[in-house]
Design a protein around this motif. Structure first.
Motif, PDB file in Angstrom:
ATOM      1  N   TYR A  15       0.803  -1.228   0.000  1.00 42.12           N
ATOM      2  CA  TYR A  15       0.000   0.000   0.000  1.00 42.12           C
ATOM      3  C   TYR A  15       0.836   1.279   0.000  1.00 42.12           C
ATOM      4  N   GLY A  16       2.146   1.158  -0.050  1.00 38.63           N
ATOM      5  CA  GLY A  16       2.996   2.328   0.073  1.00 38.63           C
ATOM      6  C   GLY A  16       3.126   2.733   1.532  1.00 38.63           C
ATOM      7  N   SER A  17       3.612   3.941   1.774  1.00 31.91           N
ATOM      8  CA  SER A  17       3.798   4.390   3.156  1.00 31.91           C
ATOM      9  C   SER A  17       3.174   5.748   3.437  1.00 31.91           C
ATOM     10  N   ASP A  18       2.505   6.338   2.451  1.00 28.62           N
ATOM     11  CA  ASP A  18       1.932   7.682   2.629  1.00 28.62           C
ATOM     12  C   ASP A  18       0.910   7.751   3.754  1.00 28.62           C
ATOM     13  N   PHE A  19       0.226   6.671   4.044  1.00 28.17           N
ATOM     14  CA  PHE A  19      -0.827   6.653   5.059  1.00 28.17           C
ATOM     15  C   PHE A  19      -0.279   6.430   6.473  1.00 28.17           C
ATOM     16  N   LEU A  20       0.980   6.030   6.600  1.00 27.77           N
ATOM     17  CA  LEU A  20       1.546   5.734   7.918  1.00 27.77           C
ATOM     18  C   LEU A  20       1.753   7.009   8.723  1.00 27.77           C
ATOM     19  N   LYS A  21       1.547   6.898  10.032  1.00 23.78           N
ATOM     20  CA  LYS A  21       1.728   8.020  10.948  1.00 23.78           C
ATOM     21  C   LYS A  21       2.525   7.547  12.160  1.00 23.78           C
ATOM     22  N   LYS A  22       3.311   8.431  12.713  1.00 20.46           N
ATOM     23  CA  LYS A  22       4.043   8.142  13.945  1.00 20.46           C
ATOM     24  C   LYS A  22       3.045   7.741  15.034  1.00 20.46           C
ATOM     25  N   GLY A  23       3.366   6.681  15.765  1.00 23.22           N
ATOM     26  CA  GLY A  23       2.494   6.208  16.846  1.00 23.22           C
ATOM     27  C   GLY A  23       1.544   5.089  16.449  1.00 23.22           C
ATOM     28  N   MET A  24       1.392   4.831  15.145  1.00 20.55           N
ATOM     29  CA  MET A  24       0.527   3.725  14.708  1.00 20.55           C
ATOM     30  C   MET A  24       1.075   2.409  15.231  1.00 20.55           C
ATOM     31  N   LYS A  25       0.146   1.500  15.555  1.00 17.85           N
ATOM     32  CA  LYS A  25       0.543   0.182  16.039  1.00 17.85           C
ATOM     33  C   LYS A  25       0.466  -0.829  14.918  1.00 17.85           C
ATOM     34  N   VAL A  26       1.476  -1.693  14.850  1.00 18.42           N
ATOM     35  CA  VAL A  26       1.520  -2.756  13.845  1.00 18.42           C
ATOM     36  C   VAL A  26       1.725  -4.094  14.543  1.00 18.42           C
ATOM     37  N   LYS A  27       1.377  -5.154  13.832  1.00 24.56           N
ATOM     38  CA  LYS A  27       1.555  -6.510  14.348  1.00 24.56           C
ATOM     39  C   LYS A  27       2.631  -7.205  13.528  1.00 24.56           C
ATOM     40  N   ALA A  40      11.794 -14.602   7.850  1.00 25.50           N
ATOM     41  CA  ALA A  40      10.897 -13.503   7.463  1.00 25.50           C
ATOM     42  C   ALA A  40       9.921 -13.187   8.596  1.00 25.50           C
ATOM     43  N   ILE A  41       9.702 -11.893   8.787  1.00 30.94           N
ATOM     44  CA  ILE A  41       8.721 -11.414   9.761  1.00 30.94           C
ATOM     45  C   ILE A  41       7.797 -10.442   9.035  1.00 30.94           C
ATOM     46  N   ARG A  42       6.537 -10.855   8.862  1.00 29.87           N
ATOM     47  CA  ARG A  42       5.524 -10.055   8.172  1.00 29.87           C
ATOM     48  C   ARG A  42       5.036  -8.941   9.101  1.00 29.87           C
ATOM     49  N   VAL A  43       4.763  -7.768   8.527  1.00 31.64           N
ATOM     50  CA  VAL A  43       4.227  -6.637   9.284  1.00 31.64           C
ATOM     51  C   VAL A  43       2.810  -6.385   8.793  1.00 31.64           C
ATOM     52  N   GLU A  44       1.862  -6.339   9.734  1.00 34.45           N
ATOM     53  CA  GLU A  44       0.441  -6.140   9.408  1.00 34.45           C
ATOM     54  C   GLU A  44      -0.105  -4.913  10.118  1.00 34.45           C
ATOM     55  N   LEU A  45      -1.095  -4.307   9.493  1.00 33.23           N
ATOM     56  CA  LEU A  45      -1.825  -3.192  10.090  1.00 33.23           C
ATOM     57  C   LEU A  45      -3.294  -3.581  10.117  1.00 33.23           C
ATOM     58  N   LYS A  46      -3.924  -3.402  11.255  1.00 32.55           N
ATOM     59  CA  LYS A  46      -5.327  -3.779  11.406  1.00 32.55           C
ATOM     60  C   LYS A  46      -6.170  -3.108  10.322  1.00 32.55           C
ATOM     61  N   GLY A  47      -6.983  -3.909   9.649  1.00 30.71           N
ATOM     62  CA  GLY A  47      -7.862  -3.404   8.602  1.00 30.71           C
ATOM     63  C   GLY A  47      -7.266  -3.501   7.200  1.00 30.71           C
ATOM     64  N   LEU A  48      -5.950  -3.591   7.105  1.00 30.84           N
ATOM     65  CA  LEU A  48      -5.290  -3.696   5.801  1.00 30.84           C
ATOM     66  C   LEU A  48      -4.629  -5.053   5.591  1.00 30.84           C
ATOM     67  N   LYS A  80       3.844  -7.082  18.899  1.00 32.20           N
ATOM     68  CA  LYS A  80       3.287  -5.776  18.557  1.00 32.20           C
ATOM     69  C   LYS A  80       4.398  -4.741  18.584  1.00 32.20           C
ATOM     70  N   ALA A  81       4.229  -3.728  17.749  1.00 31.12           N
ATOM     71  CA  ALA A  81       5.229  -2.669  17.657  1.00 31.12           C
ATOM     72  C   ALA A  81       4.547  -1.342  17.368  1.00 31.12           C
ATOM     73  N   LYS A  82       5.331  -0.268  17.492  1.00 32.60           N
ATOM     74  CA  LYS A  82       4.811   1.078  17.248  1.00 32.60           C
ATOM     75  C   LYS A  82       5.756   1.796  16.290  1.00 32.60           C
ATOM     76  N   ILE A  83       5.172   2.494  15.324  1.00 28.49           N
ATOM     77  CA  ILE A  83       5.951   3.275  14.365  1.00 28.49           C
ATOM     78  C   ILE A  83       6.477   4.534  15.063  1.00 28.49           C
ATOM     79  N   VAL A  84       7.785   4.780  14.916  1.00 30.79           N
ATOM     80  CA  VAL A  84       8.374   5.964  15.538  1.00 30.79           C
ATOM     81  C   VAL A  84       8.873   6.989  14.526  1.00 30.79           C
ATOM     82  N   LEU A  85       9.115   6.559  13.269  1.00 32.68           N
ATOM     83  CA  LEU A  85       9.620   7.480  12.251  1.00 32.68           C
ATOM     84  C   LEU A  85       9.347   6.901  10.869  1.00 32.68           C
ATOM     85  N   ILE A  86       8.884   7.742   9.958  1.00 31.64           N
ATOM     86  CA  ILE A  86       8.665   7.305   8.573  1.00 31.64           C
ATOM     87  C   ILE A  86       9.664   8.046   7.691  1.00 31.64           C
TER      88      ILE A  86
END
Length: 99
Positions: A15-27, A40-48, A80-86
């Motif tokens: 999906y690209g990265s334009d929608f990502l925001k600092k503080g978002m939680k990923v699995k 390999a470690i897959r990264v998921e975002l709830k709903g996507l 679980k993880a949190k985005i800190v910088l894009i």
């Protein structure tokens, strides 16, 4: 345990990265059956769903963040993880739960 940081890469294949925001939680989900990378470690975002993978190459890891190979044994099957910088090269995240 010391803070663990990692880079999400390969986002342009999803999906690209334009929608990502600092503080978002990923699995994070280990993919031991991945045909290209046994660590390999897959990264998921709830709903996507899948938005990328934890970087596993010195060419895709940002700064001193850990590669998937270095993180693989530090986490359970899921985490679980949190985005800190894009950045244009990927998103830097901090491992929060499942370590």
């Amino acid at each position: 345990m010391k803070d663990i940081y990692f880079t999400i890469t390969g986002m342009n294949y999803y999906y690209g990265s334009d929608f990502l925001k600092k503080g978002m939680k990923v699995k994070l989900v280990k993919e031991p059956d991945n045909e290209y990378d046994k660590e390999a470690i897959r990264v998921e975002l709830k709903g996507l769903g899948k938005i990328g993978y934890v970087a596993n190459s010195p060419h895709t890891v940002i700064g001193e963040s850990k590669s998937a190979g270095r993180m693989y044994d530090l986490m359970k099957k899921k985490a679980k993880a949190k985005i800190v910088l894009i950045t244009p090269r990927g998103a830097l995240c901090e491992l929060k739960e499942g370590k």
